[in-house]
Each structure stands twice: as C-alpha cells, then as structure tokens.
Design a protein around this motif. Structure first.
Motif: not given
Length: 494
Positions: A360-361, A421, A423-424
């Motif tokens: 997630d992070n 994040k 995902s970034e």
C-alpha cells in the motif's frame, strides 16, 4: 519552463472560469474583447478579516521566496543605509495579467517595504525620479483600464541608465540591491529575447556598474516564471567589486509576492525570516536547452499548433533523463539551479533513518538538524524514486513526496515523515491500457533538490503487478517524435 510559458496558449473553459473567479471576474481586453474594470472597496477601513488575510499573504510570500545564490554573504542585510535600483524596486509586480490579476486594496513595493522595516534608501534622487517618470508614463492606464492592469508591460524598457554620478549613494553604504521585474499573462506570452527571458541592455549595464561600485550587491528577480540567470555567473567572471572580489554576491528569487510584496521582501532581507522556498522548475543555463525552445509559439513559424513531443519528459524529468545529450561537451553546465533547489541562511543535515514499504505505502523517515550557529530556518526534505528501466520507458527519477520542517533554531532537530502510495511508482502501458509496477529494483532517494539526493533504500518487486486496469476509448494518437529516454544518458552519482 514549458508549462509556465504554455499556460497562455492552452486553456480550457473550466480553467478559464476558475481564473476569472480568482482574478475578480476580470480578463484582459485582448482575450475577451472587453476592458478590465477596477472595483473600489466599499469602505476605507480594513476589517479584521482583511487584516488577517494580509498577514497570511505576507507570511506566504516569504515562504515562496527562493535564495539562489549567497556565496558573497550579502544577505541578510543589517538595518541601515542601502542603495536601491531597478524598475522592480518601484513598480514591484504583485502577480500576472488578465485573469491572473486581482483587485486588492494596495501593493507594497520593495522600496516602501524596506523603509517600513527601518532601512534608509540612499539611491540618487536623479536616477529615481527619471526611472519613476518613465514607469508612470509606461504603465499609465488605458481607456477603461487601470494602473498596470492591461497586457504585460516591457519593464526592462523603463529602466534608466546609471552613470558614475547616479550610481553613487547619497549616504555611506557598501550594499546595493537591484530588482528586475517581468510579467505575463493570457494574451501576453513570454518571449525568449532581451527584455524578457534575457536581461535588457540597460539592465545588464546597470548591474555591471553597480557591481563595480558596491562591495555587497544583491540581485532580485521579481518575476512570475523562469528567466535567464547565466548573467550572474558571466558578470562575476568579468567584473570585480572595489575590493577585487566578485561583483555580485547574492541572487534572490522574490517571485510575484502579492499585495504584501515589499514587506515580505524586507522580512527576508533583514533576516527576520530565513529563506525556505524551493524551485518548482529547472532553471537552465540557456533557453535553447529547454526541449520545446525550437517549436514553442512562433519559434517554428506556427503559433496556432503545439505538439507536446516532450511526453513525460517535462522539467527535471527531461534534464535528469537526457543529462548527457543536451550539451555533450559539458553536461554539468546545462542546469544553473535544479528543481527543488533553494538555500537558507541556516545550514542543515538530513539523514534517512527509516524506510518501510508494503503493497500500500512507502514511508520514509528523515532526521533534519539545523547545524548553523546563528540562524533559525526551515528545510524541505524531498523523496524521489527511480524505477527499473528494463521494460517501459521511464525517466531517471520522479518526485514522490516532500515535507517541510518547522522553523528550527540553531542546533535544533526534527524528524519528518514522507509517505506515498506504492502504486504511484507504477508506469502507464498504453498498449495494455494499464498502470504497471514492473519487476525490478526501485531506488528511493532523499535530498533537498533533484540534483542533491542520496540513496535511502532499494525496494525490490519480484514480479510485475498491474496496479490499475483501464481501457482504450479511442485510437492512439501519440506523436511519432515523442521523446524516449536511454538510461545510458541519465544523470547519476556514486
């Protein structure tokens, strides 16, 4: 550079509407075919909200100023006599033109701000009166307009040439400040020539003469976008001050600081506030080094179409990813001041203390210490990541997040945390219409500009993950000459 300059040509109805609201429902006559109107305040008295907002505006203005160079330690300046030159010292630009403008009760110019703070201005009244008269005539309101509210003026043309007599102070001082102003807005795009991106001839001649005359010289940029800063190095290479040292000692990006401009400027000059602003653009050593310099506006003879061939390589992503190809003889000379750069009167050390990551992070914790003996100040910790380049085309690095410390006293320290994040860190695959976190090593970098970082951690993704699946609505219309990078050209360090 590209985004700032192109703003005037690429507008949506939504952004135009927002701009009109922010600008007090005023637009330049050149865009909408109407003359701007100046509203008057219903009362001469400032209410509590207006006073509080002015205080906030002043504080925000100090936070946005960027100290670019202070090798000569001319800043901060002790209260006393100061010689002040440049059109921007009187006609200080608060903000843009057209819908970039707003109605406000007042604008504090640089001279007034310095005088409010207790400085005595020792500038020749002959120079000041002549410059003021030229400015007043040049910014006189047109029919239905108001002072300085029409299309962007050529501030460099208002400058008054200095002489051996008018450059001399009226009272003893070894410190001089020169303020350069520029402005632009919709209907008034920037130009790459003298008087806009480059200094005008009168400005350059005046700066050189001031440098020969005063021991401490501070050049101030009252501008809303990137301008040439190579003049600073070239003047110092050819001109010496009375003591035989470099002619110019400090370079400060004041920006366009709103109605409290002069007061905020004085806060920085006096040291009441230590600079903590950071650049949001890369300031190159030549306009030709920007990737759209040959095609933007009328440079290619076509002003009605702009092909955004940069792709993702805008700003620091371009300069870092094409580092070795922009100017092969001396790649290190291409950038004068990198993205995220900004000095302080204080000195800081930043140490990455912990990096954690899950699906997630990604979380980076850093410890910031004010190592100076005298000055308080704040620093901005910036976190970048470099993704693996074995698959999709990617830049050398991307900014992931940042955090600003509180104002730290000399010797004080603070722990800051930057979280973003996971995902970034993914990249877009146009063929698959998906964002992918590709397999490989992701290098987490921490520092205070895009060109001053150190590796804090390396995260490994064992296999490629699709973080977001989309679908194509139209046939791909990518430009055939869109920039693609080669990792062998990347900026790098040990």
């Amino acid at each position: 550079m590209n985004l700032l300059i192109k703003h005037g040509k690429l507008r949506t109805l939504r952004s135009l509407a927002v701009g009109l609201l922010a600008g007090g429902l005023v637009a330049s006559g050149g865009l909408l075919g109407v003359n701007p109107a100046q509203a008057t305040h219903p009362t001469d008295a400032q209410d509590a909200l207006e006073i509080a907002n002015a205080k906030l505006s002043r504080e925000a203005a100090t936070q946005g100023m960027v100290l670019l160079d202070n090798a000569g330690k001319a800043l901060p300046v002790a209260k006393g006599n100061v010689a002040l030159f440049g059109v921007g010292a009187y006609a200080t630009v608060k903000g843009g033109t057209g819908s970039g403008d707003v109605n406000n009760r007042y604008t504090i110019d640089v001279r007034t701000g310095l005088e409010n703070a207790g400085y005595t201005i020792t500038t020749s009244p002959t120079y000041w009166a002549a410059m003021k008269a030229t400015v007043d005539a040049g910014l006189a309101p047109s029919t239905g307009g108001s002072f300085g509210f029409s299309a962007a003026a050529d501030y460099s043309s208002f400058e008054e040439p200095l002489t051996a007599a008018t450059v001399a102070p009226t009272a003893a001082t070894d410190t001089a400040i020169y303020v350069i102003s520029r402005n632009s807005g919709e209907g008034s795009d920037r130009t790459s020539g003298k008087g806009d991106y480059l200094l005008g001839d009168k400005e350059l001649a005046n700066i050189k003469l001031i440098g020969k005359t005063y021991k401490n010289v501070i050049v101030v940029l009252n501008v809303g976008g990137v301008v040439d800063t190579t003049f600073y190095k070239s003047v110092n290479a050819s001109v010496k001050d009375p003591a035989g040292n470099a002619a110019l000692d400090s370079l400060l990006l004041m920006s366009q600081a709103g109605q409290e401009s002069g007061n905020a400027f004085a806060d920085i000059v006096s040291g009441a506030v230590s600079p903590s602003g950071k650049l949001t653009d890369t300031w190159a050593s030549s306009y030709s080094f920007y990737p759209a310099s040959d095609t933007f506006a009328t440079a290619d003879g076509i002003s009605m179409q702009e092909d955004y061939t940069e792709g993702v390589y805008v700003g620091y992503r371009y300069f870092d990813s094409f580092y070795r190809t922009i100017y092969p003889p001396a790649p290190e000379s291409v950038v004068n001041y990198p993205f995220g750069y900004g000095l302080s009167y204080a000195d800081f050390t930043v140490t990455t203390t912990l990096v954690t990551a899950d699906k997630d992070n990604v979380t980076v914790t850093a410890n910031v210490v004010n190592t100076s003996e005298t000055y308080a100040g704040a620093d901005v910790v910036q976190v970048y990541f470099s993704a693996p380049t074995t698959g999709l085309d990617k830049p050398y690095q991307e900014l992931a997040g940042y955090a600003k410390t509180s104002v730290l006293k000399a010797g004080e320290q603070q722990s800051v945390t930057i979280k973003f994040k996971t995902s970034e860190m993914s990249s877009y695959d146009a063929a698959a219409a998906a964002y992918k976190l590709e397999a490989g090593d992701y290098v987490i970098r921490e520092g205070d500009s895009s060109r001053n970082t150190k590796v804090g951690a390396v995260l490994n993704i064992a296999s490629t993950v699709v973080t977001e699946q989309l679908h194509n609505e139209a046939t791909d219309q990518s430009l055939t000459n869109e920039l693609k990078s080669d990792p062998s050209d990347f900026y790098t360090y040990a």
